[in-house]
Write an enzyme that holds these catalytic residues in place. Structure first.
Site, PDB file in Angstrom:
ATOM      1  N   ASP A  38      72.843  11.214   9.701  1.00 14.52           N
ATOM      2  CA  ASP A  38      72.317  12.506   9.448  1.00 14.52           C
ATOM      3  C   ASP A  38      71.066  12.410   8.593  1.00 14.52           C
ATOM      4  OD1 ASP A  38      72.432  15.032   8.245  1.00 14.52           O
ATOM      5  OD2 ASP A  38      74.412  15.105   8.733  1.00 14.52           O
ATOM      6  N   TYR A 165      70.957  30.769  19.929  1.00 13.60           N
ATOM      7  CA  TYR A 165      71.782  29.629  19.692  1.00 13.60           C
ATOM      8  C   TYR A 165      73.008  29.664  20.649  1.00 13.60           C
ATOM      9  CZ  TYR A 165      75.671  27.651  16.827  1.00 13.60           C
ATOM     10  OH  TYR A 165      76.664  26.931  16.604  1.00 13.60           O
ATOM     11  N   VAL A 231      76.736  43.881   6.399  1.00 13.70           N
ATOM     12  CA  VAL A 231      75.516  44.066   7.353  1.00 13.70           C
ATOM     13  C   VAL A 231      76.264  45.281   8.294  1.00 13.70           C
ATOM     14  CG1 VAL A 231      74.391  42.946   9.288  1.00 13.70           C
ATOM     15  CG2 VAL A 231      74.552  41.845   7.080  1.00 13.70           C
ATOM     16  N   TYR A 310      68.376  40.743   8.449  1.00 16.15           N
ATOM     17  CA  TYR A 310      68.067  39.745   9.292  1.00 16.15           C
ATOM     18  C   TYR A 310      66.898  39.585   9.990  1.00 16.15           C
ATOM     19  CZ  TYR A 310      73.049  37.945   9.185  1.00 16.15           C
ATOM     20  OH  TYR A 310      74.298  37.408   8.613  1.00 16.15           O
ATOM     21  N   TYR A 314      67.987  40.613  15.647  1.00  8.60           N
ATOM     22  CA  TYR A 314      69.326  40.054  15.131  1.00  8.60           C
ATOM     23  C   TYR A 314      70.202  40.945  16.160  1.00  8.60           C
ATOM     24  CZ  TYR A 314      73.655  39.229  12.548  1.00  8.60           C
ATOM     25  OH  TYR A 314      74.788  38.856  12.302  1.00  8.60           O
ATOM     26  N   ARG A 320      86.037  38.147  17.287  1.00 11.09           N
ATOM     27  CA  ARG A 320      86.437  36.917  17.682  1.00 11.09           C
ATOM     28  C   ARG A 320      87.837  36.289  17.307  1.00 11.09           C
ATOM     29  NH1 ARG A 320      80.503  34.650  16.704  1.00 11.09           N
ATOM     30  NH2 ARG A 320      81.233  33.745  14.989  1.00 11.09           N
TER      31      ARG A 320
HETATM   32  C1  UGA Z   1      77.994  31.739  12.790  1.00  6.33           C
HETATM   33  C2  UGA Z   1      77.437  30.702  13.802  1.00  6.33           C
HETATM   34  O1  UGA Z   1      76.569  31.362  14.583  1.00  6.33           O
HETATM   35  C3  UGA Z   1      78.567  30.247  14.796  1.00  6.33           C
HETATM   36  O2  UGA Z   1      78.070  29.253  15.459  1.00  6.33           O
HETATM   37  C4  UGA Z   1      79.597  29.550  13.949  1.00  6.33           C
HETATM   38  O3  UGA Z   1      80.491  29.130  14.738  1.00  6.33           O
HETATM   39  C5  UGA Z   1      80.041  30.563  13.088  1.00  6.33           C
HETATM   40  O4  UGA Z   1      79.279  31.161  12.004  1.00  6.33           O
HETATM   41  C6  UGA Z   1      81.074  29.735  12.192  1.00  6.33           C
HETATM   42  O5  UGA Z   1      80.995  29.820  11.019  1.00  6.33           O
HETATM   43  O6  UGA Z   1      82.038  29.442  12.800  1.00  6.33           O
HETATM   44  P1  UGA Z   1      78.716  34.195  12.378  1.00  6.33           P
HETATM   45  O7  UGA Z   1      80.001  34.446  12.448  1.00  6.33           O
HETATM   46  O8  UGA Z   1      78.040  35.386  12.760  1.00  6.33           O
HETATM   47  O9  UGA Z   1      78.455  32.832  13.160  1.00  6.33           O
HETATM   48  O10 UGA Z   1      78.170  33.764  11.011  1.00  6.33           O
HETATM   49  P2  UGA Z   1      78.018  34.514   9.486  1.00  6.33           P
HETATM   50  O11 UGA Z   1      76.528  34.359   9.108  1.00  6.33           O
HETATM   51  O12 UGA Z   1      79.136  33.988   8.598  1.00  6.33           O
HETATM   52  O13 UGA Z   1      78.369  36.196   9.778  1.00  6.33           O
HETATM   53  C7  UGA Z   1      79.730  36.902   9.855  1.00  6.33           C
HETATM   54  C8  UGA Z   1      79.263  38.290   9.733  1.00  6.33           C
HETATM   55  O14 UGA Z   1      79.121  38.501   8.264  1.00  6.33           O
HETATM   56  C9  UGA Z   1      78.106  38.817  10.589  1.00  6.33           C
HETATM   57  O15 UGA Z   1      78.574  40.158  11.051  1.00  6.33           O
HETATM   58  C10 UGA Z   1      77.185  38.936   9.517  1.00  6.33           C
HETATM   59  O16 UGA Z   1      76.298  40.180  10.001  1.00  6.33           O
HETATM   60  C11 UGA Z   1      78.034  39.460   8.381  1.00  6.33           C
HETATM   61  N1  UGA Z   1      77.514  39.211   7.031  1.00  6.33           N
HETATM   62  C12 UGA Z   1      76.796  38.173   6.822  1.00  6.33           C
HETATM   63  C13 UGA Z   1      77.394  40.335   6.151  1.00  6.33           C
HETATM   64  O17 UGA Z   1      77.970  41.275   6.425  1.00  6.33           O
HETATM   65  N2  UGA Z   1      76.897  40.041   5.002  1.00  6.33           N
HETATM   66  C14 UGA Z   1      76.412  38.930   4.629  1.00  6.33           C
HETATM   67  O18 UGA Z   1      75.800  38.831   3.262  1.00  6.33           O
HETATM   68  C15 UGA Z   1      76.113  37.995   5.450  1.00  6.33           C
END
Ligand code: UGA
Length: 364
Positions: A38, A165, A231, A310, A314, A320
């Site tokens: 790493d 990604y 968001v 973002y 975005y 999921r």
């Molecule tokens: C991310 C990665 O892209 C994936 O590869 C990974 O598998 C996944 O996390 C994971 O942790 O397994 P995502 O779920 O979109 O995907 O990541 P987050 O940044 O945790 O976002 C989750 C949701 O929360 C999104 O809809 C985002 O817009 C929202 N969010 C994020 C908020 O509403 N407020 C925040 O302060 C941050």
């Protein structure tokens, strides 16, 4: 698979959130010896002196050195990735390089050297559900459960760079599959569904800069007395999987090579599904159990557009929910940790590690 000598595992990206938990379990087991690489060892400091770990500060670009390590191993676990959505539309070239080009060399090495490759992909390869493009379709969990072998992978247009990604990860999955098909590569691909737990990501301004994933964003807000930002109103949906359950799945894969070879596995907990707005409420309630005074002071939430949060390009997965029938059947694995219980442990960890530091830097 039986080994008279320790099972030699080469872990690429052993110092990240998932790597640190898996490494700890592998070393506890006694039957594994690990060579880990790493570029950052801060999450695995307590393990570095372990007699069955050889740790090297190295990145995947050092292909000659990586090749030597792969050659000396029985199994390669490929975890190195840039997996933070705030990067996908801001530094997409790095995202494609690190999530496709680098690991591609590892795939080739494993095929050539005849090693079992356990590759970490992402639940994000599913992209959006069909329902996201066909408004009016009722959400029926059974109907929209994502299945490894039947569900189509649906992404937005190229200009929506969020998908840089997922597209990189999808192409790598397809490449691995093709190496299995044409060259006999022995592989197992894992699609994680929002693993969470201690040591996830970073707290901005304390041990990292930028926007982490949602759990750390909400923790930062709670500990610095800022509003939790939803968001697009927090309408998107995720299923969260506690890291100990996820590590159980990985150990089950390692113990079942014949069954796991040539398979893609969803690793997620379909019972832990929430919208992000619901996650915020749950985290507020767990945090106020630990800090009743914060309830009195009041914890705020605010809506923010994805573009303001973002930036341009975005986009988002709407929903999921994993179908985990295959992992249950072939590996005998079942996730056990309820979201609220995992959050209790995780939030307690963040408070212990960061609360005092955050209080010093509180933004009123
Ligand atoms: C991310 C990665 O892209 C994936 O590869 C990974 O598998 C996944 O996390 C994971 O942790 O397994 P995502 O779920 O979109 O995907 O990541 P987050 O940044 O945790 O976002 C989750 C949701 O929360 C999104 O809809 C985002 O817009 C929202 N969010 C994020 C908020 O509403 N407020 C925040 O302060 C941050």
């Amino acid at each position: 698979m039986r080994h008279d000598r320790p099972h030699a595992v080469c872990m690429l990206g052993c110092g990240g959130f998932v790597g640190s938990h898996l490494l700890s379990r592998l070393l506890d087991e006694g039957s594994f010896k690990v060579v880990g690489i790493d570029i950052d060892a801060s999450k695995i400091r307590s393990l570095l002196d372990h007699p069955r770990l050889t740790f090297l500060h190295l990145d995947l670009h050092d292909t000659e050195r990586v090749r030597q390590l792969v050659e000396q191993s029985d199994t390669v676990i490929s975890l190195a990735a840039l997996c933070n959505p705030s990067l996908y539309n801001t530094i997409p070239l790095d995202v494609i390089e690190i999530n496709f080009m680098g690991p591609l060399e590892v795939v080739k090495m494993c095929a050539e050297l005849n090693k079992w490759l356990i590759h970490f992909s992402t639940s994000e390869v599913y992209g959006k559900t069909v329902g996201a493009y066909t408004p009016g379709i009722a959400y029926d969990d059974e109907a929209v459960m994502l299945n490894e072998d039947t569900t189509p992978l649906i992404m937005g247009p190229v200009s929506a760079q969020r998908w840089s990604y997922a597209a990189a990860k999808q192409l790598l999955e397809r490449t691995i599959y093709a190496y299995g098909f044409e060259k006999g590569l022995d592989y197992t691909t894992i699609r994680p569904f929002n693993f969470f737990g201690p040591r996830m990501d970073f707290i901005p301004g304390i041990d990292g800069e930028g926007i982490p994933r949602v759990l750390a964003c909400f923790m930062e807000a709670l500990m610095k007395h800022k509003p939790l930002q939803l968001v697009d109103g927090g309408k998107n949906h995720r299923t969260f999987t506690y890291i100990d359950d996820a590590v159980d799945a990985m150990m089950a894969i390692l113990a079942n090579r014949e069954k796991a070879a040539g398979q893609i596995f969803n690793i997620g907990n379909p019972d832990n599904g929430v919208t992000i707005a619901e996650l915020a409420d749950l985290m507020i309630s767990v945090y106020t159990e630990l800090h009743p005074e914060s309830a009195e002071r009041g914890i705020e939430k605010e809506n923010i557009s994805a573009r303001d949060f973002y930036g341009e390009g975005y986009d988002d997965s709407d929903r999921r929910v994993p179908d985990i029938t295959k992992a249950r059947k072939l590996l005998g694995w079942n996730p056990r940790t309820r979201l609220v219980d995992g959050l209790r442990k995780t939030i307690a960890y963040y408070v212990e590690e960061y609360q005092a530091l955050c209080s010093h830097r509180e933004i009123g």
